[in-house]
Structures are given as C-alpha cells and as structure tokens.
Scaffold this active site. Structure first.
Site, PDB file in Angstrom:
ATOM      1  N   LYS A  36       0.828  -1.210   0.000  1.00  0.00           N
ATOM      2  CA  LYS A  36       0.000   0.000   0.000  1.00  0.00           C
ATOM      3  C   LYS A  36       0.861   1.259   0.000  1.00  0.00           C
ATOM      4  O   LYS A  36       0.466   2.306  -0.521  1.00  0.00           O
ATOM      5  CB  LYS A  36      -0.950  -0.006   1.205  1.00  0.00           C
ATOM      6  CG  LYS A  36      -2.303  -0.590   0.908  1.00  0.00           C
ATOM      7  CD  LYS A  36      -2.388  -2.069   0.776  1.00  0.00           C
ATOM      8  CE  LYS A  36      -2.363  -2.747  -0.508  1.00  0.00           C
ATOM      9  NZ  LYS A  36      -2.374  -4.225  -0.424  1.00  0.00           N
ATOM     10  N   GLY A  72      -0.131  -9.288  -8.377  1.00  0.00           N
ATOM     11  CA  GLY A  72       0.340  -8.828  -9.692  1.00  0.00           C
ATOM     12  C   GLY A  72      -0.347  -7.545 -10.133  1.00  0.00           C
ATOM     13  O   GLY A  72       0.297  -6.641 -10.678  1.00  0.00           O
ATOM     14  N   LEU A  73      -1.660  -7.444  -9.879  1.00  0.00           N
ATOM     15  CA  LEU A  73      -2.388  -6.231 -10.301  1.00  0.00           C
ATOM     16  C   LEU A  73      -1.967  -5.028  -9.462  1.00  0.00           C
ATOM     17  O   LEU A  73      -1.713  -3.944  -9.989  1.00  0.00           O
ATOM     18  CB  LEU A  73      -3.894  -6.437 -10.158  1.00  0.00           C
ATOM     19  CG  LEU A  73      -4.568  -7.343 -11.187  1.00  0.00           C
ATOM     20  CD1 LEU A  73      -6.046  -7.504 -10.845  1.00  0.00           C
ATOM     21  CD2 LEU A  73      -4.407  -6.803 -12.606  1.00  0.00           C
ATOM     22  N   HIS A 100     -25.559  13.723  -0.825  1.00  0.00           N
ATOM     23  CA  HIS A 100     -25.314  14.217  -2.179  1.00  0.00           C
ATOM     24  C   HIS A 100     -24.202  15.259  -2.165  1.00  0.00           C
ATOM     25  O   HIS A 100     -24.210  16.129  -1.284  1.00  0.00           O
ATOM     26  CB  HIS A 100     -26.595  14.852  -2.742  1.00  0.00           C
ATOM     27  CG  HIS A 100     -26.391  15.459  -4.094  1.00  0.00           C
ATOM     28  ND1 HIS A 100     -26.220  14.689  -5.223  1.00  0.00           N
ATOM     29  CD2 HIS A 100     -26.301  16.756  -4.485  1.00  0.00           C
ATOM     30  CE1 HIS A 100     -26.034  15.491  -6.266  1.00  0.00           C
ATOM     31  NE2 HIS A 100     -26.078  16.754  -5.856  1.00  0.00           N
TER      32      HIS A 100
HETATM   33  C1  LIG Z   1       2.045  -8.362  -1.389  1.00  0.00           C
HETATM   34  C2  LIG Z   1       0.884  -8.715  -0.484  1.00  0.00           C
HETATM   35  C3  LIG Z   1      -0.063  -7.773  -0.184  1.00  0.00           C
HETATM   36  C4  LIG Z   1      -1.120  -8.096   0.655  1.00  0.00           C
HETATM   37  N1  LIG Z   1      -2.051  -7.133   0.905  1.00  0.00           N
HETATM   38  C5  LIG Z   1      -3.100  -7.425   1.676  1.00  0.00           C
HETATM   39  C6  LIG Z   1      -4.072  -6.437   1.965  1.00  0.00           C
HETATM   40  O1  LIG Z   1      -3.971  -5.291   1.506  1.00  0.00           O
HETATM   41  N2  LIG Z   1      -5.116  -6.773   2.755  1.00  0.00           N
HETATM   42  C7  LIG Z   1      -5.260  -8.031   3.262  1.00  0.00           C
HETATM   43  O2  LIG Z   1      -6.252  -8.289   3.953  1.00  0.00           O
HETATM   44  N3  LIG Z   1      -4.347  -8.991   3.008  1.00  0.00           N
HETATM   45  C8  LIG Z   1      -3.278  -8.712   2.244  1.00  0.00           C
HETATM   46  N4  LIG Z   1      -2.334  -9.662   2.013  1.00  0.00           N
HETATM   47  C9  LIG Z   1      -2.523 -10.990   2.614  1.00  0.00           C
HETATM   48  C10 LIG Z   1      -2.070 -10.992   4.095  1.00  0.00           C
HETATM   49  O3  LIG Z   1      -0.770 -10.448   4.168  1.00  0.00           O
HETATM   50  C11 LIG Z   1      -2.070 -12.417   4.635  1.00  0.00           C
HETATM   51  O4  LIG Z   1      -3.367 -12.971   4.491  1.00  0.00           O
HETATM   52  C12 LIG Z   1      -1.690 -12.484   6.109  1.00  0.00           C
HETATM   53  O5  LIG Z   1      -0.493 -11.806   6.335  1.00  0.00           O
HETATM   54  C13 LIG Z   1      -1.546 -13.943   6.555  1.00  0.00           C
HETATM   55  O6  LIG Z   1      -1.169 -14.024   7.903  1.00  0.00           O
HETATM   56  P1  LIG Z   1      -0.673 -15.415   8.500  1.00  0.00           P
HETATM   57  O7  LIG Z   1      -0.511 -15.236   9.961  1.00  0.00           O
HETATM   58  O8  LIG Z   1      -1.536 -16.514   8.032  1.00  0.00           O
HETATM   59  O9  LIG Z   1       0.754 -15.657   7.832  1.00  0.00           O
HETATM   60  P2  LIG Z   1       2.167 -14.948   8.136  1.00  0.00           P
HETATM   61  O10 LIG Z   1       2.044 -13.566   8.619  1.00  0.00           O
HETATM   62  O11 LIG Z   1       2.990 -15.214   6.927  1.00  0.00           O
HETATM   63  O12 LIG Z   1       2.751 -15.798   9.347  1.00  0.00           O
HETATM   64  C14 LIG Z   1       3.192 -17.115   9.207  1.00  0.00           C
HETATM   65  C15 LIG Z   1       4.470 -17.262  10.036  1.00  0.00           C
HETATM   66  O13 LIG Z   1       4.769 -18.640  10.194  1.00  0.00           O
HETATM   67  C16 LIG Z   1       6.181 -18.808  10.116  1.00  0.00           C
HETATM   68  N5  LIG Z   1       6.428 -20.213   9.775  1.00  0.00           N
HETATM   69  C17 LIG Z   1       6.112 -20.855   8.622  1.00  0.00           C
HETATM   70  N6  LIG Z   1       6.426 -22.158   8.700  1.00  0.00           N
HETATM   71  C18 LIG Z   1       6.963 -22.340   9.936  1.00  0.00           C
HETATM   72  C19 LIG Z   1       7.470 -23.471  10.622  1.00  0.00           C
HETATM   73  N7  LIG Z   1       7.455 -24.694  10.076  1.00  0.00           N
HETATM   74  N8  LIG Z   1       7.971 -23.298  11.876  1.00  0.00           N
HETATM   75  C20 LIG Z   1       7.961 -22.085  12.462  1.00  0.00           C
HETATM   76  N9  LIG Z   1       7.473 -20.983  11.871  1.00  0.00           N
HETATM   77  C21 LIG Z   1       6.972 -21.107  10.631  1.00  0.00           C
HETATM   78  C22 LIG Z   1       6.594 -17.812   9.044  1.00  0.00           C
HETATM   79  O14 LIG Z   1       7.966 -17.497   9.144  1.00  0.00           O
HETATM   80  C23 LIG Z   1       5.683 -16.623   9.338  1.00  0.00           C
HETATM   81  O15 LIG Z   1       6.287 -15.704  10.222  1.00  0.00           O
HETATM   82  C24 LIG Z   1      -1.241  -9.386   1.208  1.00  0.00           C
HETATM   83  C25 LIG Z   1      -0.265 -10.350   0.921  1.00  0.00           C
HETATM   84  C26 LIG Z   1       0.789 -10.020   0.095  1.00  0.00           C
HETATM   85  C27 LIG Z   1       1.824 -11.047  -0.195  1.00  0.00           C
HETATM   86  N1  LIG Z   2      -5.476  -6.330  -1.288  1.00  0.00           N
HETATM   87  C1  LIG Z   2      -5.427  -7.537  -0.739  1.00  0.00           C
HETATM   88  O1  LIG Z   2      -6.264  -7.914   0.067  1.00  0.00           O
HETATM   89  C2  LIG Z   2      -4.331  -8.482  -1.120  1.00  0.00           C
HETATM   90  C3  LIG Z   2      -3.208  -8.032  -1.800  1.00  0.00           C
HETATM   91  C4  LIG Z   2      -2.251  -8.968  -2.167  1.00  0.00           C
HETATM   92  C5  LIG Z   2      -2.416 -10.308  -1.831  1.00  0.00           C
HETATM   93  N2  LIG Z   2      -3.511 -10.694  -1.158  1.00  0.00           N
HETATM   94  C6  LIG Z   2      -3.742 -12.126  -0.836  1.00  0.00           C
HETATM   95  O2  LIG Z   2      -2.647 -12.898  -1.250  1.00  0.00           O
HETATM   96  C7  LIG Z   2      -3.127 -13.993  -2.022  1.00  0.00           C
HETATM   97  C8  LIG Z   2      -2.090 -14.371  -3.018  1.00  0.00           C
HETATM   98  O3  LIG Z   2      -2.014 -13.396  -4.045  1.00  0.00           O
HETATM   99  P1  LIG Z   2      -1.409 -13.732  -5.464  1.00  0.00           P
HETATM  100  O4  LIG Z   2      -1.700 -12.590  -6.346  1.00  0.00           O
HETATM  101  O5  LIG Z   2      -0.020 -14.223  -5.289  1.00  0.00           O
HETATM  102  O6  LIG Z   2      -2.225 -15.006  -5.888  1.00  0.00           O
HETATM  103  P2  LIG Z   2      -3.614 -15.121  -6.689  1.00  0.00           P
HETATM  104  O7  LIG Z   2      -4.020 -16.527  -6.515  1.00  0.00           O
HETATM  105  O8  LIG Z   2      -4.535 -14.039  -6.316  1.00  0.00           O
HETATM  106  O9  LIG Z   2      -3.198 -14.865  -8.212  1.00  0.00           O
HETATM  107  C9  LIG Z   2      -2.299 -15.640  -8.912  1.00  0.00           C
HETATM  108  C10 LIG Z   2      -2.520 -15.370 -10.372  1.00  0.00           C
HETATM  109  O10 LIG Z   2      -1.455 -15.958 -11.116  1.00  0.00           O
HETATM  110  C11 LIG Z   2      -1.996 -16.566 -12.259  1.00  0.00           C
HETATM  111  N3  LIG Z   2      -1.051 -17.578 -12.725  1.00  0.00           N
HETATM  112  C12 LIG Z   2      -0.832 -18.826 -12.252  1.00  0.00           C
HETATM  113  N4  LIG Z   2       0.128 -19.436 -12.974  1.00  0.00           N
HETATM  114  C13 LIG Z   2       0.541 -18.553 -13.911  1.00  0.00           C
HETATM  115  C14 LIG Z   2       1.502 -18.588 -14.960  1.00  0.00           C
HETATM  116  N5  LIG Z   2       2.236 -19.659 -15.181  1.00  0.00           N
HETATM  117  N6  LIG Z   2       1.652 -17.494 -15.728  1.00  0.00           N
HETATM  118  C15 LIG Z   2       0.909 -16.388 -15.521  1.00  0.00           C
HETATM  119  N7  LIG Z   2      -0.014 -16.309 -14.551  1.00  0.00           N
HETATM  120  C16 LIG Z   2      -0.197 -17.365 -13.757  1.00  0.00           C
HETATM  121  C17 LIG Z   2      -3.342 -17.102 -11.802  1.00  0.00           C
HETATM  122  O11 LIG Z   2      -4.195 -17.357 -12.874  1.00  0.00           O
HETATM  123  C18 LIG Z   2      -3.811 -15.945 -10.932  1.00  0.00           C
HETATM  124  O12 LIG Z   2      -4.452 -14.964 -11.707  1.00  0.00           O
HETATM  125  C19 LIG Z   2      -4.416 -13.491  -2.645  1.00  0.00           C
HETATM  126  O13 LIG Z   2      -5.299 -14.553  -2.893  1.00  0.00           O
HETATM  127  C20 LIG Z   2      -4.969 -12.550  -1.625  1.00  0.00           C
HETATM  128  O14 LIG Z   2      -5.865 -13.207  -0.788  1.00  0.00           O
HETATM  129  C21 LIG Z   2      -4.476  -9.810  -0.810  1.00  0.00           C
END
Ligand SMILES: Cc1cc2nc3c(=O)[nH]c(=O)nc-3n(C[C@H](O)[C@H](O)[C@H](O)COP(=O)(O)OP(=O)(O)OC[C@H]3O[C@@H](n4cnc5c(N)ncnc54)[C@H](O)[C@@H]3O)c2cc1C
Ligand SMILES: NC(=O)c1ccc[n+]([C@@H]2O[C@H](COP(=O)([O-])OP(=O)(O)OC[C@H]3O[C@@H](n4cnc5c(N)ncnc54)[C@H](O)[C@@H]3O)[C@@H](O)[C@H]2O)c1
Length: 486
Positions: free
Chosen positions: A52, A184-185, A451
């Site tokens: 963000k 990606g978006l 409005h």
């Molecule tokens: C680029 C990006 C943007 C995102 N933006 C948004 C957003 O705007 N809004 C939104 O709602 N969501 C967003 N998400 C999704 C959101 O970040 C995740 O859904 C959330 O952080 C998941 O939390 P979690 O606790 O499940 O995982 P994590 O926060 O990844 O925690 C898992 C933890 O487990 C640890 N772990 C893994 N395996 C082991 C093991 N075997 N032993 C010990 N420790 C281990 C890892 O090191 C990690 O610290 C985004 C994700 C990405 C990648």
């Molecule tokens: N704003 C948010 O809430 C936010 C932001 C980022 C991520 N996230 C969370 O993280 C999760 C993971 O995000 P993500 O974008 O990595 O996964 P995603 O599952 O949303 O998207 C993966 C995309 O990659 C495409 N894909 C798969 N194989 C491919 C290939 N070989 N070549 C080209 N395209 C291919 C799929 O068709 C799909 O469109 C999301 O599902 C979302 O819940 C949330």
C-alpha cells in the site's frame, strides 16, 4: 535436544499466530509460540503495508500527471525519484514492522521459541535440531509463500517476488509481471504509474478475484488502458539477458511472437500454504488436495480416521480466505479453542470482504457472483450501476467502473456484490456490513445517502436491484428526485 511440555503450541508468529497465542494465553500459562523466520508478520514486512505504501506513491504520481485535466498545471517536469520512493516505502514499512516487534517483545520470553517446527507425531514437534515440544494441542499458523512455475526459474537472479521487491533501492526501468492476481495487479499497476515499463501476463483469463463476467470485462478494459495486460498470455520462453531477462510471447493484439527485455520478472503466480516443511504426514491428519480437512467455524482438523484432532489451522495456512482480517479472526478462534479444549466453540465468521487496491479498485462483499451461481439455483436478481456517468465520480475524474449487486427473489435479501469502482474499499465495507446484518435491499434503500457522493451510485444499483426483484418501481433514467448526476 531439549524436551519441553506445554498445553498449547502455536506454529508461526504471523497475524494468525499472534492472535492464536493471545487467545490461548487467556486460558493457560502453558503456551509456546514458535517462529522459524523473522518476526514482524508477512502483512507488515512484505505484504499489505509495503504494497500500500508503493501504491500511495503511485497514486501521488498519477495525481500529478492528471492535475492538468483540472486546470492545475505543474510547471516543469514531474520527476519520480525511484530512490526516494523506495526509501519511503522501506522507512514507513519499518515503522509498521517495529510496532509488531514491540508486541512480540511484550510476550514472555519463555513463551517464545525460535526455529523451524515440524511434526514428529500428532502431539510432538521438533524445532530445528534443538528442542522437542510435547504439546497437548497445536495451532498451525504457518502462513503462505510465493510459488511459481518451473519455467520462470530461468530468470535466475532477475526473478523476484513480493519478498524481494520492497527491498529495491531504486525503481527499475521495466518489469514483466507473471500473474494478474491480487499481488500482480496491485504491484503491476503501481510500478506502471511510477513510470516503470510493465507487461502483465496471465493464464486462464482470471483477473484478481473477480468472478462476475461483466465486472471482469470492465476490469480487463480499464487495466489495459493503463498497461499491457494479457490474462490468457501465450508466453513462449524466459531466458536470462544482459542485466535482465528476455520474455518471448505472442503479442495479444498483433499475434506476432516477440522477445522483449525486462530488468526483472515479478512472479505473482500464487501463494500456497506453508505446509511442505512441516512433515504433516506425521500428524495423522486427514488431507484433501494437499490441505488438512478442517471445520471453518472451529478451525479444528480431523485425524485420518475422521475423529477430531487436537490440532487447529488458521490464516493463510488453511488457504480458505488468505486475507489479513481473516487470519486474525481465525487465529483468535483457533487459539481460543486450543486453550479451552475439549470445550470447543464455533467462532464468529464475518461476511466476506475483499479489496484489491488498484485504480479503479476491485472489491467483493458477501456472496460473489460465482457463489450465487452455485447456491441460488436461479432465484436471484442483479442490479448494477456504471460509474462512467455517476455524478461524484465524474467530478473527481474517477468515472470508470461497474458495481453489480445481487439479491434474493422472494425475500428481497441482499446477497452480495462485485465491483471495479472508484473507492470501492468504502462501498464494499457498507455492503459487507449490510450483508452481515442480513438486510433486505429495501431496508438498505431506507438508509441516508448524501449528495453528491459515490454512495449515490450504490443507491442506483440497489434501486435497480430492487426493481429487478419486483419489490420497487422500475428505474427512471436521470431521475432528478435526488440531485444532479445521480
Ligand atoms: C504483497 C501482499 C499484499 C497483501 N495485501 C493485503 C491487503 O492489503 N489486505 C489483506 O487483507 N491482506 C493482504 N495480504 C494478505 C495478508 O498479508 C495475509 O493474508 C496475512 O499476512 C496472513 O497471515 P498469517 O498469519 O496466516 O501468515 P504470516 O504472517 O505469513 O505468518 C506465518 C508465520 O509462520 C512462520 N512459519 C512458517 N512455517 C513455519 C514453521 N514450520 N515453523 C515455524 N514458523 C513457521 C513464518 O515465518 C511466518 O512468520 C497481502 C499479501 C501479500 C503477499
Ligand atoms: N489487497 C489484498 O487484500 C491483497 C493483496 C495482495 C495479496 N492478497 C492475498 O494474497 C493472495 C495471493 O495473491 P497472489 O496474487 O499471489 O495469488 P492469486 O491466486 O490471487 O493470483 C495468482 C494469479 O497468477 C496466475 N497464474 C498462475 N500461474 C501462472 C503462470 N504460469 N503465468 C501467468 N499467470 C499465472 C493465476 O491465474 C492468478 O491470476 C491473494 O489470494 C490474496 O488473498 C491480498
């Protein structure tokens, strides 16, 4: 090898793990939270927050370029300093990470263990090679990690994921994005707005989480006005080039095979749950399609003989709704149940809400179009508003997008919505709240609409839906009972 006995072990100190720890801790002192990577959570470190921050910089750049359309002329060049952009991203990101680190520090030291956990049995965990934990109950909160197809590995050191991108010191000239999903978006559009040459390649046609075909159509058109997006790309080859990567693909419009060089290849092709290194087979859990079978209200898993296991799974690890607020909710439910075991309770699940921070934003609330196709057996209606002629959206030059709302025939209940719309994050909250309150479309229409606001566009869609449900009058074009532009 040290031996440790606890009532509850939580694997992972991310958003779900921290929630689980706190909830379990309310029941017992005998808790340990195990973290194998850096503290700070995916959300703060390499997920929600830095993405963000990058988008905020991109929006500022876009506003500067768009200012002249309002008669506001910024004299001279608009210069984007990649170094300054990335420095702010990292600086602010660290602020958010520090907040999490402070909460982790407040947890008693004896409740925290560093190392990678794996199952030795359903009730024992091995942490690296230093500790064996005997746990009466275990919460799996291990999150998810980026994964990509084998052929992308040819990009070598030029292959990056969201784990790397926010550490760039400068913006590159060009990036090929694989995967038009949420990551990606968001990142593809942000980079493009910051002046990076971007092409986004997808497979199968999906765009973000959209399932409604009409919203999908609009999204495809809007994003393609901003950058090249081929959701069904025919990519032929990926090879390393001088200080970059060559991608060979069939150009969507010309049908010509071309090879284009990019500085980096961003793999955003999905984030499967972190279950691989867990030796989960030793936990005797019933698995379906590689995931433990679990109850979404209690987060409890089953043994192979279908009896309930003292193991819970929360957050991205269960792959149900990989979103931050869901991870927190699930962590709390799983931790509470692990703490109160065997007195298991169903936790409160909220209406679905998902936002993609693009421009226009994509959002889903309540049931999606595809949920409704599966569940409603044709007894639903759709209302919509096109934002191209919506008053406030026009005022702000954000008049793009489509909001579609779904309602149930007979009851008039509001079922859900999908949209690509200006400031959809706010519209989607209102809709998710109404969905959770089980409101009818007519009740929603009794609420105040100011409005001129974007919410008037929502009202148009709801009126349209109410008419389609045969619970209200047909829509009148440019009806002026509520002010111009509605
Ligand atoms: C680029 C990006 C943007 C995102 N933006 C948004 C957003 O705007 N809004 C939104 O709602 N969501 C967003 N998400 C999704 C959101 O970040 C995740 O859904 C959330 O952080 C998941 O939390 P979690 O606790 O499940 O995982 P994590 O926060 O990844 O925690 C898992 C933890 O487990 C640890 N772990 C893994 N395996 C082991 C093991 N075997 N032993 C010990 N420790 C281990 C890892 O090191 C990690 O610290 C985004 C994700 C990405 C990648
Ligand atoms: N704003 C948010 O809430 C936010 C932001 C980022 C991520 N996230 C969370 O993280 C999760 C993971 O995000 P993500 O974008 O990595 O996964 P995603 O599952 O949303 O998207 C993966 C995309 O990659 C495409 N894909 C798969 N194989 C491919 C290939 N070989 N070549 C080209 N395209 C291919 C799929 O068709 C799909 O469109 C999301 O599902 C979302 O819940 C949330």
């Amino acid at each position: 090898m040290q031996e440790k006995h606890v009532e509850v072990a939580v694997i992972g100190a991310g958003s779900a793990g921290l929630g689980a720890y706190n909830a379990a801790r309310a029941h017992t002192d005998s808790v340990v939270m195990i973290e194998g990577g850096p503290y700070g959570t995916t959300c703060a470190r390499v997920g929600c927050m830095p993405s963000k921050l990058l988008i905020a910089a991109a929006d500022a750049a876009h506003a500067a370029h768009d200012a002249k359309a309002f008669g506001v002329h910024i004299d001279g060049n608009i210069r984007i300093s990649g170094r300054d952009v990335m420095a702010r991203v990292l600086h602010e990101r660290d602020y958010f990470v520090d907040g999490v680190l402070e909460s982790v520090e407040r947890i008693e030291a004896e409740h925290r263990l560093r190392g990678h956990a794996r199952f030795e049995s359903a009730t024992t965990l091995i942490i690296d090679d230093h500790t064996r934990i005997h746990a009466e109950r275990i919460v799996i909160a291990t999150g998810s990690s980026p994964d990509y197809p084998e052929f992308l590995k040819a990009a070598g050191e030029r292959l990056v994921t969201n784990n790397d991108l926010f550490y760039w010191e400068d913006l590159p000239e060009s990036v090929a994005v694989f995967g038009p999903g949420v990551v990606g978006l968001e990142l593809g559009q942000a980079l493009s707005r910051l002046g990076v040459r971007v092409r986004v390649f997808g497979v199968g046609g999906a765009i973000g989480p959209i399932s409604d075909p009409e919203v999908h159509k609009q999204a495809y058109q809007h994003f393609n006005e901003a950058f090249y997006l081929d959701a069904r790309a025919d990519t032929r080859d990926v090879t390393l080039a001088d200080d970059g990567v060559n991608v060979t693909f069939v150009e969507r419009d010309s049908g010509q095979e071309i090879t284009e060089r990019f500085d980096y290849l961003l793999a955003a092709t999905g984030r499967p749950p972190n279950l691989k290194g867990l030796d989960i087979a030793n936990a005797d859990l019933r698995m379906e399609e590689g995931l433990p079978v679990f109850d979404r209200y209690t987060l409890q898993c089953q043994h192979n003989d279908e009896t309930l296991a003292p193991i819970f799974i929360a957050g991205d690890a269960n792959a149900e709704l990989p979103l931050l607020h869901e991870a927190s909710d699930e962590g709390r439910i799983a931790g509470d149940n692990a703490g109160r075991y065997p007195d298991i309770r169903a936790g409160r699940r909220r209406s679905m809400l998902s936002v993609v921070f693009t421009e226009p934003q994509i959002a889903l609330a309540g049931l999606t179009w595809s949920d409704i196709q599966k569940r409603s057996k044709g007894s639903y209606a759709i209302g919509e508003v096109d934002f191209s002629d919506q008053g406030r959206a026009r005022v702000m030059r954000k008049n793009r997008g489509l909001l579609r709302v779904y309602g149930e025939q007979g009851s008039g209940l509001f079922l859900g919505a999908e949209m690509i719309a200006p400031e959809a994050e706010h519209l989607a909250h209102l809709l998710a709240w109404c969905h959770q309150q089980r409101m009818t479309v007519a009740q929603m229409l009794e609420m105040p609409f100011y409005h001129p606001c974007l919410e008037e566009g929502l009202r148009t869609a709801l009126r349209n839906l109410n008419a389609e449900l045969r619970q209200g009058p047909a829509m009148a074009l440019h009806c002026l009972d509520t002010g111009p532009g509605c």
